[in-house]
Design a protein around this motif. Sequence first.
Motif, PDB file in Angstrom:
ATOM      1  N   TYR A 116       0.836  -1.206   0.000  1.00 47.08           N
ATOM      2  CA  TYR A 116       0.000   0.000   0.000  1.00 47.08           C
ATOM      3  C   TYR A 116       0.872   1.257   0.000  1.00 47.08           C
ATOM      4  O   TYR A 116       0.616   2.211  -0.755  1.00 47.08           O
ATOM      5  N   ALA A 117       1.889   1.277   0.858  1.00 45.09           N
ATOM      6  CA  ALA A 117       2.759   2.451   0.923  1.00 45.09           C
ATOM      7  C   ALA A 117       3.413   2.715  -0.435  1.00 45.09           C
ATOM      8  O   ALA A 117       3.532   3.870  -0.873  1.00 45.09           O
ATOM      9  N   GLN A 118       3.814   1.637  -1.104  1.00 44.49           N
ATOM     10  CA  GLN A 118       4.415   1.772  -2.425  1.00 44.49           C
ATOM     11  C   GLN A 118       3.381   2.292  -3.435  1.00 44.49           C
ATOM     12  O   GLN A 118       3.683   3.173  -4.261  1.00 44.49           O
ATOM     13  N   ALA A 119       2.153   1.769  -3.369  1.00 44.31           N
ATOM     14  CA  ALA A 119       1.092   2.206  -4.284  1.00 44.31           C
ATOM     15  C   ALA A 119       0.714   3.661  -4.037  1.00 44.31           C
ATOM     16  O   ALA A 119       0.463   4.416  -4.979  1.00 44.31           O
ATOM     17  N   ARG A 120       0.688   4.052  -2.781  1.00 46.74           N
ATOM     18  CA  ARG A 120       0.310   5.434  -2.442  1.00 46.74           C
ATOM     19  C   ARG A 120       1.299   6.426  -3.034  1.00 46.74           C
ATOM     20  O   ARG A 120       0.919   7.524  -3.455  1.00 46.74           O
ATOM     21  N   ARG A 121       2.551   6.055  -3.070  1.00 52.10           N
ATOM     22  CA  ARG A 121       3.568   6.942  -3.636  1.00 52.10           C
ATOM     23  C   ARG A 121       3.572   6.905  -5.158  1.00 52.10           C
ATOM     24  O   ARG A 121       3.620   7.942  -5.825  1.00 52.10           O
ATOM     25  N   SER A 122       3.518   5.715  -5.734  1.00 52.03           N
ATOM     26  CA  SER A 122       3.668   5.605  -7.188  1.00 52.03           C
ATOM     27  C   SER A 122       2.402   5.986  -7.945  1.00 52.03           C
ATOM     28  O   SER A 122       2.467   6.427  -9.092  1.00 52.03           O
ATOM     29  N   CYS A 123       1.223   5.832  -7.300  1.00 50.08           N
ATOM     30  CA  CYS A 123      -0.043   6.154  -7.976  1.00 50.08           C
ATOM     31  C   CYS A 123      -0.625   7.486  -7.517  1.00 50.08           C
ATOM     32  O   CYS A 123      -1.676   7.915  -8.028  1.00 50.08           O
ATOM     33  N   CYS A 124       0.014   8.099  -6.537  1.00 52.01           N
ATOM     34  CA  CYS A 124      -0.369   9.434  -6.065  1.00 52.01           C
ATOM     35  C   CYS A 124      -1.856   9.477  -5.684  1.00 52.01           C
ATOM     36  O   CYS A 124      -2.378   8.552  -5.103  1.00 52.01           O
ATOM     37  N   ASP A 125      -2.534  10.582  -6.070  1.00 51.76           N
ATOM     38  CA  ASP A 125      -3.927  10.762  -5.679  1.00 51.76           C
ATOM     39  C   ASP A 125      -4.898  10.046  -6.594  1.00 51.76           C
ATOM     40  O   ASP A 125      -6.117  10.200  -6.452  1.00 51.76           O
ATOM     41  N   LEU A 126      -4.394   9.262  -7.544  1.00 52.05           N
ATOM     42  CA  LEU A 126      -5.278   8.506  -8.429  1.00 52.05           C
ATOM     43  C   LEU A 126      -5.727   7.194  -7.797  1.00 52.05           C
ATOM     44  O   LEU A 126      -6.616   6.525  -8.307  1.00 52.05           O
ATOM     45  N   LEU A 127      -5.127   6.838  -6.672  1.00 59.39           N
ATOM     46  CA  LEU A 127      -5.510   5.626  -5.946  1.00 59.39           C
ATOM     47  C   LEU A 127      -6.811   5.894  -5.199  1.00 59.39           C
ATOM     48  O   LEU A 127      -6.855   6.714  -4.284  1.00 59.39           O
ATOM     49  N   SER A 128      -7.892   5.222  -5.595  1.00 58.44           N
ATOM     50  CA  SER A 128      -9.195   5.495  -4.987  1.00 58.44           C
ATOM     51  C   SER A 128      -9.661   4.407  -4.032  1.00 58.44           C
ATOM     52  O   SER A 128     -10.545   4.639  -3.210  1.00 58.44           O
ATOM     53  N   ALA A 129      -9.117   3.202  -4.124  1.00 57.16           N
ATOM     54  CA  ALA A 129      -9.511   2.131  -3.204  1.00 57.16           C
ATOM     55  C   ALA A 129      -8.352   1.159  -3.029  1.00 57.16           C
ATOM     56  O   ALA A 129      -7.615   0.874  -3.982  1.00 57.16           O
ATOM     57  N   PHE A 130      -8.203   0.656  -1.807  1.00 55.82           N
ATOM     58  CA  PHE A 130      -7.171  -0.331  -1.509  1.00 55.82           C
ATOM     59  C   PHE A 130      -7.721  -1.215  -0.397  1.00 55.82           C
ATOM     60  O   PHE A 130      -7.723  -0.856   0.779  1.00 55.82           O
TER      61      PHE A 130
END
Length: 475
Positions: free
Chosen positions: A233-247
């Motif tokens: 998740y931490a990696q996704a939050r950084r690499s996908c920025c604010d485009l991450l809408s659900a995890f």
Amino acid sequence: MAFLQDTLGPKGVLTEKNDTARYCIDWAGTTGATPLAVARPANTEEVAAVVRYCHQAQIPIVPQGGGSGLVAGALPDAQKAELVLSLERMQRIRHLDPLNFSVSVDAGCVLQTLKDAVEAEDFTFPLALGAQGSCQIGGNIATNAGGLNVLRYGMMRALVLGIEVVLPDGRILNDMKALHKNNTGYDLKQWFIGAEGTLGIVTGAVLKLSPKPTSTRTAMMACSDVTAAMRLYAQARRSCCDLLSAFELIPRRCIELAIEASPELSDPLDTPYPVYVLMELSASGPVSLDSMIEGLFEAGLTDGLLLDGVLASSDTQANQLWMIREAMLEGQQLHGLHLRTDIGLPISALSDFHQQASAMVHAHSPESEVIAYGHVGDGNLHFNILPPPQLNEDEKAAVLHNLEMRLFALVPQFNGSISAEHGIGRLKQAPFLETLDETERQLMQQLKLLLDPDELMCPGRILPRQSQRSSDSVF
């Protein structure tokens, strides 16, 4: 009864037991007492008229939305006969302002109806819940609903620009301002968001809209354990920025429960894995979401956080993945009595809490089964427990109560909350009160008695009635 019939008309009052029965049970199967009647006003003025009469006659009221709450807050109580006030006839979408990115609605508007209406105009209202086909906007506001997209868009509190509320004495607070910035005095609308109807009845709201996404990508990924999933998740939050809408965190057992409830579903991956993550990205502009997810896949595999995964190649496949997330709730219901919790945690503490809580359950009830899943991108872990199946109902209830108390005792050690999105109602009142310090308790009691000194509005929800409080209370 004569007043209600004169004020609300023949469609506005229900008194027969066959007609009122559905207002006495919620989605989870919890039942309440028989109400005095069910009032069904058609507009704010009718709500205010009913509340004024009840205030004068000292009749307690419990406002009710779509019946999808999980803490018995909107069910009529047995201690003192209550009038159920249903907002279900107040369904209007009052006005959509495309330039202001806002929409004003009645409180009884069903969430799915609103979502469909704004989508047709190329907007999105991002609140997403399993109960969105039945829950109402007023209930979403009263409970500060969360759901799947909180990590990007925030909870309901962040989506409310203005509000209309009938106060416990029948006055109407009209704060239906469609302002994105307003810094004039106290923000009164915040008193009522998340108050579960204890301070007044929400009758309307101005809500914030977002551009409708032009592209969405959904992926299911497999990890070795919860720790690896949170690092991913931490990696996704950084690499996908604010485009991450659900995890979403989904353990293997939840996949099995989903397939058990909906046999038409299939395993998302060829090989079973201990933990899965359901992730969604969305964008409204020329952004390559595929390359973002592919980059995350590569980095996750390289770092040993990711074991396998699939990127949905169509809307149909994406919907199938999300159906797993919804069907697993039905799968739990098939197993009868079980513990549902709604823990809020700092994201950094979630893995350690999961480990310690699981160890606690296995130590005190080795045959109980932990089913821990949730919206972990915002720190919301639904740590649920299935009791030993061979026990009778009373024995199951005793085991679950013991485990719940031990589980809630762990929460403060992680600076967490016993409710991330479901609220307190009546079912969580006792452990909630134990988590309050004296200043918090006093301020909440003072606010309640300031607005509702006779305690007629949702009495006994969140806080106990004044008569139930100890003699050393500030009141």
